[in-house]
Design an enzyme around this catalytic site. Structure first.
Site: not given
Ligand SMILES: NC(=O)c1ccc[n+]([C@@H]2O[C@H](COP(=O)([O-])OP(=O)(O)OC[C@H]3O[C@@H](n4cnc5c(N)ncnc54)[C@H](O)[C@@H]3O)[C@@H](O)[C@H]2O)c1
Length: 281
Positions: A48, A74-75, A168, A172, A203
């Site tokens: 992360d 950072d990815v 976004y 995706k 989340t």
């Molecule tokens: N929560 C939802 O409702 C939902 C719905 C559809 C899809 N998603 C997808 O699920 C995945 C996780 O989402 P989430 O809700 O758990 O989000 P979250 O923000 O809780 O977790 C995302 C994590 O990614 C890390 N991150 C962000 N940019 C980064 C980078 N450049 N390098 C490394 N780490 C990085 C952040 O620090 C964080 O810890 C995402 O791909 C999101 O698009 C979430």
């Protein structure tokens, strides 16, 4: 680790000893996935950009008796991901499973006025970042010659447009196609590439939408299953796709959305009277 039922499922997945890398593993769905994979006996690298969050998840895994390491990276940085891949290989071994969950989530206003720097940053993280990780960890899988599995966390918004979300939905949708292309390109190495598309999940990224009870209840009502998903409900699907139990699933997306994506026709207003209203006499 925790109870017999879970031990049975963990054994069934056959993930014990597999090296798994979870990007965005410090929070939300990524964190739940890292914990789930560790419960199944996998060796987990929690990657992360938020190093403290990654540490906390790796510590939680260790406290529960699992094995994990945390990696701050950072990815979007090719160099940082190359260095992370080397470190993980050195400490845990060649990666077998990669879960790309890192992403930026949020609203950016109408596309006609969306900030271009924000647009580019979101595509960098959500789409290019996934490709960079696949290249780095996929190369390890290829060299090890034992196959592998990549699971990209896409979104229902990659299938259905989310207005005012900037890059976004576009990113995706791109990630869904990236997964399908890589499924074809990597298949000869025994590497599968699939995606999961979550619907509404509570989340840290989406917490703001659930603070107001009326908004939260309105969201739940839209979902045929009647509730918002927990991150663990994504984690179990991701673990399955990562495992050899899904050995013949390649190039697929699984919508994990409680039926939300199928609900449109149920929202169409119907007349109060019986079905006779539709019958021509
Ligand atoms: N929560 C939802 O409702 C939902 C719905 C559809 C899809 N998603 C997808 O699920 C995945 C996780 O989402 P989430 O809700 O758990 O989000 P979250 O923000 O809780 O977790 C995302 C994590 O990614 C890390 N991150 C962000 N940019 C980064 C980078 N450049 N390098 C490394 N780490 C990085 C952040 O620090 C964080 O810890 C995402 O791909 C999101 O698009 C979430």
């Amino acid at each position: 680790m925790e109870n017999d039922e879970h031990d049975g499922r963990a054994a069934w997945l056959g993930l014990a000893g597999s090296v798994c890398v979870v990007t965005g593993g410090g929070s939300g769905i990524g964190a739940a996935t890292a914990l789930e994979l560790a419960r199944c006996g996998a060796l987990v690298a929690v990657l992360d950009r938020d190093g403290r969050a990654a540490d906390a998840v790796a510590d939680a895994i260790a406290c529960a008796g699992g094995r994990a390491m945390s990696v701050q990276a950072d990815v979007t940085s090719e160099d940082a991901i190359a260095a992370a891949a080397q470190r993980i290989q050195h400490e845990l071994g060649s990666s077998r499973i990669l879960v790309n969950s890192a992403a930026l989530v949020g609203y950016a206003g109408p596309l006609m006025h969306a900030d271009l720097a924000q647009w580019n940053r979101m595509l960098d993280v959500n789409l290019t970042g996934a490709l960079l990780c696949i290249r780095a960890f996929g190369a390890q899988m290829i060299s090890a010659g034992a196959g592998g599995s990549i699971v990209n966390v896409a979104s229902i918004c990659g299938h259905l447009p989310l207005p005012e979300s900037g890059a976004y939905s576009v990113g995706k949708a791109g990630l869904l196609m990236l997964s399908r292309m890589l499924a074809l390109e990597l298949a000869r190495h025994g590497i599968r590439c699939n995606s999961v598309s979550p619907g509404l999940v509570r989340t840290p990224a989406t917490e703001a939408a659930y603070i107001d009870d009326t908004v939260a209840a309105g969201r739940s009502r839209l979902v045929p299953s009647g509730r918002i998903a927990e991150p663990t409900e994504l984690a179990s699907v991701i673990a399955f796709l990562g495992s050899e139990r899904a050995a013949y699933i390649n190039g697929q997306d699984i919508l994990v959305d409680g039926g939300l994506s199928q609900a449109l026709m149920s929202l169409v207003p119907k007349p109060a009277t019986s079905t006779d209203a539709f019958t021509r006499k």
